[in-house]
Design an enzyme around this catalytic site. Structure first.
Site, mmCIF file in Angstrom:
data_model
loop_
_atom_site.group_PDB
_atom_site.id
_atom_site.type_symbol
_atom_site.label_atom_id
_atom_site.label_comp_id
_atom_site.label_asym_id
_atom_site.label_seq_id
_atom_site.Cartn_x
_atom_site.Cartn_y
_atom_site.Cartn_z
ATOM 1 N N HIS A 278 0.870 -1.181 0.000
ATOM 2 C CA HIS A 278 0.000 0.000 0.000
ATOM 3 C C HIS A 278 0.907 1.231 0.000
ATOM 4 O O HIS A 278 2.029 1.181 0.499
ATOM 5 C CB HIS A 278 -0.835 -0.053 1.283
ATOM 6 C CG HIS A 278 -1.878 1.016 1.417
ATOM 7 N ND1 HIS A 278 -1.585 2.291 1.838
ATOM 8 C CD2 HIS A 278 -3.221 0.986 1.230
ATOM 9 C CE1 HIS A 278 -2.699 3.000 1.895
ATOM 10 N NE2 HIS A 278 -3.709 2.230 1.531
ATOM 11 N N ASP B 34 3.187 -4.708 8.121
ATOM 12 C CA ASP B 34 1.981 -3.900 7.978
ATOM 13 C C ASP B 34 0.794 -4.857 8.078
ATOM 14 O O ASP B 34 0.484 -5.592 7.131
ATOM 15 C CB ASP B 34 2.017 -3.180 6.619
ATOM 16 C CG ASP B 34 0.724 -2.426 6.327
ATOM 17 O OD1 ASP B 34 -0.222 -2.519 7.130
ATOM 18 O OD2 ASP B 34 0.675 -1.756 5.280
ATOM 19 N N GLN C 237 -4.378 -5.154 6.823
ATOM 20 C CA GLN C 237 -5.383 -6.038 6.205
ATOM 21 C C GLN C 237 -5.341 -7.443 6.796
ATOM 22 O O GLN C 237 -6.048 -8.333 6.323
ATOM 23 C CB GLN C 237 -5.151 -6.122 4.688
ATOM 24 C CG GLN C 237 -5.327 -4.799 3.965
ATOM 25 C CD GLN C 237 -6.769 -4.295 3.967
ATOM 26 O OE1 GLN C 237 -7.706 -5.047 4.264
ATOM 27 N NE2 GLN C 237 -6.953 -3.032 3.654
ATOM 28 N N LYS D 64 -10.401 -0.672 10.296
ATOM 29 C CA LYS D 64 -10.558 -1.836 9.414
ATOM 30 C C LYS D 64 -10.925 -3.086 10.209
ATOM 31 O O LYS D 64 -11.119 -4.149 9.642
ATOM 32 C CB LYS D 64 -9.271 -2.079 8.617
ATOM 33 C CG LYS D 64 -8.961 -0.954 7.631
ATOM 34 C CD LYS D 64 -7.728 -1.268 6.822
ATOM 35 C CE LYS D 64 -7.155 -0.037 6.140
ATOM 36 N NZ LYS D 64 -7.941 0.442 5.004
ATOM 37 N N CYS E 227 -4.930 2.689 -3.632
ATOM 38 C CA CYS E 227 -3.726 3.190 -2.932
ATOM 39 C C CYS E 227 -2.591 2.162 -3.024
ATOM 40 O O CYS E 227 -1.813 2.004 -2.073
ATOM 41 C CB CYS E 227 -4.011 3.521 -1.473
ATOM 42 S SG CYS E 227 -5.098 4.911 -1.289
HETATM 43 N N1 PLP Z 1 -1.590 -0.710 4.798
HETATM 44 C C1 PLP Z 1 -2.518 -1.406 4.147
HETATM 45 C C2 PLP Z 1 -2.200 -2.782 3.663
HETATM 46 C C3 PLP Z 1 -3.781 -0.856 3.929
HETATM 47 O O1 PLP Z 1 -4.710 -1.552 3.276
HETATM 48 C C4 PLP Z 1 -4.047 0.453 4.402
HETATM 49 C C5 PLP Z 1 -5.352 1.088 4.134
HETATM 50 O O2 PLP Z 1 -6.057 0.735 3.223
HETATM 51 C C6 PLP Z 1 -3.039 1.135 5.082
HETATM 52 C C7 PLP Z 1 -1.813 0.521 5.271
HETATM 53 C C8 PLP Z 1 -3.255 2.511 5.610
HETATM 54 O O3 PLP Z 1 -4.241 2.511 6.587
HETATM 55 P P1 PLP Z 1 -4.800 3.881 7.182
HETATM 56 O O4 PLP Z 1 -5.251 4.703 6.016
HETATM 57 O O5 PLP Z 1 -5.919 3.460 8.068
HETATM 58 O O6 PLP Z 1 -3.678 4.513 7.934
#
Ligand code: PLP
Length: 422
Positions: free
Chosen positions: A139, A216, A219, A242, A380
């Site tokens: 992401h 990370d 998800q 999420k 994203c």
């Molecule tokens: N990492 C992953 C894999 C994501 O899917 C997302 C959000 O879609 C993020 C990081 C960023 O999350 P946030 O926008 O809640 O900080």
């Protein structure tokens, strides 16, 4: 509820619990909505999940009977809010099985957590010529903070490639680990494709060369049981929204020794032990990284969300969603002109797809008219979508409250898309 024979015994019947989805759905008030005259079919869970009434009520309870600033007051409300906030930290510790509650730092979300590590750990450990290793599945939140760090330090961002199915090529990942690699930062589950990375193996490979790893987990946490001690990762980040919690709050987990050795991120109230114009002494972890008034009600409600998921059972959630994903994959493959993008052997709860001859935004707009919420675009995660040959896809992302009937509605909607663009 189903039953099965216990192997190796003669007549013992062992009950096998499964998720009672009809009961679960009653916890989510928004699922009763109608959109454009149709029952809402919410398949945009990777963007944000819906919230159960237990979480909504925790927020209401906080603002109606607990609201006060924390860590500073001696009055009843402040002490109550402080106790609830710290109880939430303990609940989040349990949720990912961290060794200690002080390893749980409340932040705004996964994005802020990664930026925090990049700007504190990164600025002190990374110098010109060093390398940060990510994968092609990341992401933007796990790309851009490292690019910024590289610009600031003269370090280099390296990218482990994927194959056409959307799976990491492990040999290439291993080849890219070298004496200049300072950190591996990798997503557990790809938000764009649903690919589950082999993070345990990746951590073992990196650690065998003395390289720390950030996972990370944005998800991953809504879909599977996480045990950071078993994983052994150095950092683990996720967002509350999420995983059935509120927006604006999330967690950075770090091993205590690493967090203790890092400089603070932001300066201000609460992150200090004493301040004078000559010298400021920083607070201990976790407070050292929690400058200013945090989202107190949000953290408390996130604690309730974590407990809600654990009560349902993360393993039951994983099994149910796995079954639903297989059902949805089979159903979508059977629709004329639909192609699934990302066919990894191990996937969680995400199906990216295209319909030949139809722009993904048009798919999303037509489905919306049927009350079906999906996401369209690059999610994203532009590099991975482009790597697989697209500039946008449609994405249906599932949660444990989704049903086969909702997948059937999606398929009917897609048949309509094909008809309209016949
Ligand atoms: N990492 C992953 C894999 C994501 O899917 C997302 C959000 O879609 C993020 C990081 C960023 O999350 P946030 O926008 O809640 O900080």
């Amino acid at each position: 509820m189903s039953v099965m024979e216990q192997p190796g015994t003669t007549s013992r019947i062992v009950p096998v619990r499964s998720l009672d989805v009809a009961a679960v759905r009653r916890d989510f008030p928004i699922l009763n909505m109608r959109v454009h005259g149709h029952p809402l079919v919410y398949l945009d869970n990777a963007a944000t999940s819906q919230k159960p009434r237990q979480v909504i009520e925790a927020l209401t309870r906080y603002y109606t009977s607990q609201n006060a600033n924390i860590h500073r007051g001696v009055h009843y409300l402040s002490e109550t809010a402080t106790a609830e906030h710290e109880e939430a930290r303990e609940r989040l510790r349990r949720f990912i099985n961290a060794a200690q509650a002080r390893e749980i730092i409340f932040v705004r979300g996964a994005t802020e957590a990664i930026n925090l590590v990049a700007q504190t750990w990164g600025r002190t450990h990374v110098k010109a010529g060093d390398e940060i290793l990510v994968t092609h599945l990341e992401h933007h939140a796990n790309i851009v903070p490292w690019q910024m760090l590289c610009e600031q330090t003269g370090a280099r961002l390296r990218v482990a490639p994927i194959n056409d199915a959307g799976e990491l090529i492990m040999e290439e990942f291993e080849r890219l680990l070298n004496p200049r690699t300072r950190l591996v930062s990798v997503t557990f589950v790809s938000n764009a494709l649903g690919t589950i990375n082999p993070v345990s193996d990746m951590i073992a490979l990196a650690h065998s060369r003395g390289i720390p790893v950030l996972v990370d987990g944005a998800q991953a946490v809504p879909h599977m049981r996480i045990d950071v001690q078993e994983l052994g990762c150095d950092f683990f980040v996720f967002s509350g929204h999420k995983m059935c919690g509120p927006t604006g709050v999330g967690v950075l987990y770090g091993k205590a020794a690493r967090l203790e050795a890092m400089p603070p991120y932001q300066g201000g109230g609460d992150m200090i032990r004493s301040v004078s114009f000559e010298k400021t002494i920083y607070n201990d972890i976790p407070f050292k990284f929690e400058a200013g008034t945090p989202d107190i009600g949000g953290a408390i409600a996130l604690g309730v969300a974590a407990e809600y998921l654990q009560r349902l059972g993360m393993d039951l959630i994983a099994d149910y969603e796995h079954d639903l994903l297989e059902y949805a994959t089979r159903a979508l493959r059977a629709v004329d002109r639909v192609r699934i993008v990302g066919n990894a052997a191990r996937k969680a709860s995400v199906i990216s797809f295209v319909v030949d001859g139809v722009h993904p935004h048009d798919i999303g707009t037509i489905l919306d008219q049927e009350g079906i919420a999906i996401r369209t675009g690059h999610h994203c995660a532009q590099p991975v979508i482009e790597r697989l040959g697209y500039d946008a896809t449609a994405r249906a992302s599932l949660a444990f409250y989704n049903t086969r009937e909702e997948i059937d509605a999606l398929v009917a909607g897609l048949r309509r898309v094909v008809e309209v663009f016949g």
